[in-house]
Design an enzyme around this catalytic site. Sequence first.
Site, PDB file in Angstrom:
ATOM      1  N   GLU A   1       0.970  -0.495  -5.155  1.00 45.51           N
ATOM      2  CA  GLU A   1       0.085   0.649  -5.151  1.00 45.51           C
ATOM      3  C   GLU A   1       0.824   2.171  -5.417  1.00 45.51           C
ATOM      4  O   GLU A   1       1.151   2.622  -4.372  1.00 45.51           O
ATOM      5  CB  GLU A   1      -0.900   0.851  -4.229  1.00 45.51           C
ATOM      6  CG  GLU A   1      -1.927   1.897  -4.706  1.00 45.51           C
ATOM      7  CD  GLU A   1      -2.492   2.636  -3.204  1.00 45.51           C
ATOM      8  OE1 GLU A   1      -3.612   3.243  -3.306  1.00 45.51           O
ATOM      9  OE2 GLU A   1      -1.886   2.481  -2.209  1.00 45.51           O
TER      10      GLU A   1
ATOM     11  N   ASP B   1       0.789  -1.142  -0.022  1.00 49.05           N
ATOM     12  CA  ASP B   1      -0.162   0.021   0.048  1.00 49.05           C
ATOM     13  C   ASP B   1       0.678   1.232  -0.106  1.00 49.05           C
ATOM     14  O   ASP B   1       1.903   1.372   0.704  1.00 49.05           O
ATOM     15  CB  ASP B   1      -0.903  -0.051   1.149  1.00 49.05           C
ATOM     16  CG  ASP B   1      -1.717   1.312   1.262  1.00 49.05           C
ATOM     17  OD1 ASP B   1      -2.635   1.289   0.253  1.00 49.05           O
ATOM     18  OD2 ASP B   1      -1.648   1.850   2.401  1.00 49.05           O
TER      19      ASP B   1
END
Length: 719
Positions: free
Chosen positions: A451, A398
Site C-alpha cells: 500500500e 500497510d
Amino acid sequence: MSQTLQALADGLPADAFAVLGPKLLADGRRQVRVLAPGAEAMGLIDPRGKLLARMQASAIDGVFEGTLAVDGPYRLRIVWPDRVQEVEDPYAFAATLDESLLLQIAAGDGQALRRALGAQHLHCGDVPGVRFALWAPHAQRVAVVGDFNGWDVRRHPMRQRIGGFWELFLPRVDAGARYKYAVTAADGRVLLKADPVARQTELPPATASVVPSAATFAWTDAAWMANRDPAAVPGPLSIYEVHAASWRRDGHNQPLDWPTLAEQLIPYVQQLGFTHIELLPITEHPFGGSWGYQPLGLYAPTARHGSPDGFAQFVDACHRAGIGVILDWVSAHFPDDAHGLAQFDGAALYEHADPREGMHRDWNTLIYNYGRPEVTAYLLGSALEWIEHYHLDGLRVDAVASMLYRDYGRAEGEWVPNAHGGRENLEAVAFLRQLNRDIATQFPGVLTIAEESTAWPGVTAAISDGGLGFTHKWNMGWMHDTLGYMQRDPAERAHHHSQLTFGLVYAFDERFVLPLSHDEVVHGTGGLLGQMPGDDWRRFANLRAYLALMWAHPGDKLLFMGAEFGQWADWNHDQSLDWHLLDGARHRGMQQLVGDLNAALRRTPALYRGTHRAEGFDWSVADDARNSVLAFVRHDPDGGAPLLAVSNLTPQPHHDYHVGVPRAGLWREILNTDSAHYGGSNLGNSGRLATEPVGMHGHAQRLRLTLPPLATIYLQAEK
C-alpha cells in the site's frame, strides 16, 4: 553470596544462576538453594517421588537450602498454603539458546529470531517445559511471571546472554498458561511487558501473553501448497477484503470464531468467485477501533476469534476450497500501550529515541527503528511466521509510503534527514528489500502487496534493478480518480473525462492492484452505493457500471466486503454488514453481478494474462468526453480471444454507436450491467454482432453497438 540471595529475595538485579540450583561442595555433595517466597516447606525428591533430603528455610525469607549426598536428577516438592507442587528445579538446567542463533538475530536474521525467542516448548533431557526468551539489552533484570508462579516477580529471574538476550527454561509449564515479563529498567522501574514474540494472547482488553499449544497442526493443503508456483502462467487475482470481526456477527453482536467463519465466509467467497480473501490485520491489537492497524502481537492471531489452531484450520479450509489467504500486515508503526513495545526495557528499543524519527504524529504511534538489526529481525520473523506457520499466500504491507519518507506527515524542522541529507528513509528501504528477498527466496509464489500512495519508483521492480521487490502495488491514483469521477453528477462528467483515462498513462509502470477498500467507506462517506449520484435506480446503475469497468481495466482487483451487494451505510467495525439488504432485488442483482464479473475474469484469459503488460490493452474510444463513453480492448498475449469493454456513464442510451475492434467476424455480448438480471432496464446487444470492414479507432473493423444507460458491456470475439 548472602547479598546476592537477599537481592534475589527482594526482586532486585542479581545473578540467580550463581547462587540458586545445585552447587558442588568440596566433599562431593551438592548443595541446592531454591527461592520460593510464600512456600511453607520444601524437600528434594528423586524422579519417582522418594524423599532425598528435607530443605531448611534460611535466614533470608523465601530461600530454602538442602544437601544431596547422591548424584543424579532431583525434583522439588514444594508445600504451598493451598497445594503441594512437584517440579524440576529450573536453575538446575544449563542454557538452551545456541549462541550462534543470538549472533544471527543481532545480524538481522528473522528465521533465527523465530527459532529462539518467545515461549518455545522443548525438552531438556527427558523433562518437558517451556523456554522463555526475549531481547532487552538495557534491562538490569528480567523475570518471567505468570499463572505458574503466582505472578511473583521474585520467583523466576532469567539468565542473561550475550547481546542483551535473556532466557529461562521452566519445567512442566502447560499450554494455556498466561505470562508476562517483569523487566527492570536501568533506573530501577519494573515494567510488566507482554512477550513481543508471543504466539498466543489473552482476549483484549486483557494483555497477558499465553503459552501456545505444543501440538503441531495437521495440515491437509499439500496440493494447494505444491501448486503455488511462481513460474506458472499468472492466473486471475480477485481479492475480497474482509474485516473478520464485522463481516457477520453472532446473535449477541460478538465476532464469529474461526470455525464459524470457515463455515459461512468460505462458501460465500466461493459462490462469488473471488480467488483470495484479504484479512484486515488479525495480528493481536489492544484497540478494536484501530481495525487491527495498531498491532502489538505481531506473532499471534487475535484472540477475538479463538485459538491460533482455529486460525490455521480456517486457512486450511480456504485452501481446500481453492481460496488463497492474504494478511494485511503492519510494519510501519506500533501503539504506545504500556504492556507493549514502547520503551520495552526502559529505553527506546524498538522505536527511535528522537520523536522526530520515532513518532507518527498523524496516528500518535511509534515508528520502528529499521536501523537496528534486532528490530528488523523481529519484523522479518513475523512475516515469515505467518507465511510458514500459517501457510498464508501473501502479505499486504500497510502504510509503505510512511516508511519510505522521513518527512511523511511532518512539517519543515520536524524530521531528521538521512545520512545524505535526503528525505528517503534508507533503513526502511533496506528492510523492505530484505523482506521481499526473504519471502521470494524462502517461499516462492507468495504475494507481497504494497500500500504505497506516492510515486516512489520501482515498488514492484526487481531488487537487482533498484526496485523494492514487491509483487504488487495498490493503485491509489486509479481509485481516487475514478471514484471521484463516479461521485459526480453525470451532467458534469464530460468536463472530468481524464479522471477515467489518465490511469492508463502509468497502468503498466507497476504490477497494480485496483483497490476499492475499507478506506473508501468510512468517516461518513457512506458505502460505495451511497456515494453514487442520482435516485436509487441511478445509484445502482452507476455502481454496477463502475465495478464492471474496474474488472475490465488492467490491474488485479480488490473489493471490500459489503460493496458486492450494495451496502448503503459506512462500514462499522462494531457490527455486522447489513445482510438484510439482500431481501431487496436490486441488492441481490448487485451481488449476482459481482459473481458474474469474477466468473468472466476466470474464464477470459484476455482479462488477466496481459493485465500487467502494455500489449494486453488497446484503446478504442478514449476521447468521447461529450458522451462520457470509453471503450478499450483487452488482449490475451497468448493469442486467445480479445475482449471489448464499453462504458456509457450517462443516463442517455446510444444506438448505432460505432467502435473499432481488432478482429473480424462475430462478437458476442457476454456481460451487460443493464441486464434485468442485475436490476437494469435490459437494453443491450442480444445475440451476436458481425463486424464491418470499416477502419476505426486504429482497428481494421468496427461494430455497431447499442449502449445502455449508465452501464458497462463486455463483448468477446468468437473463433
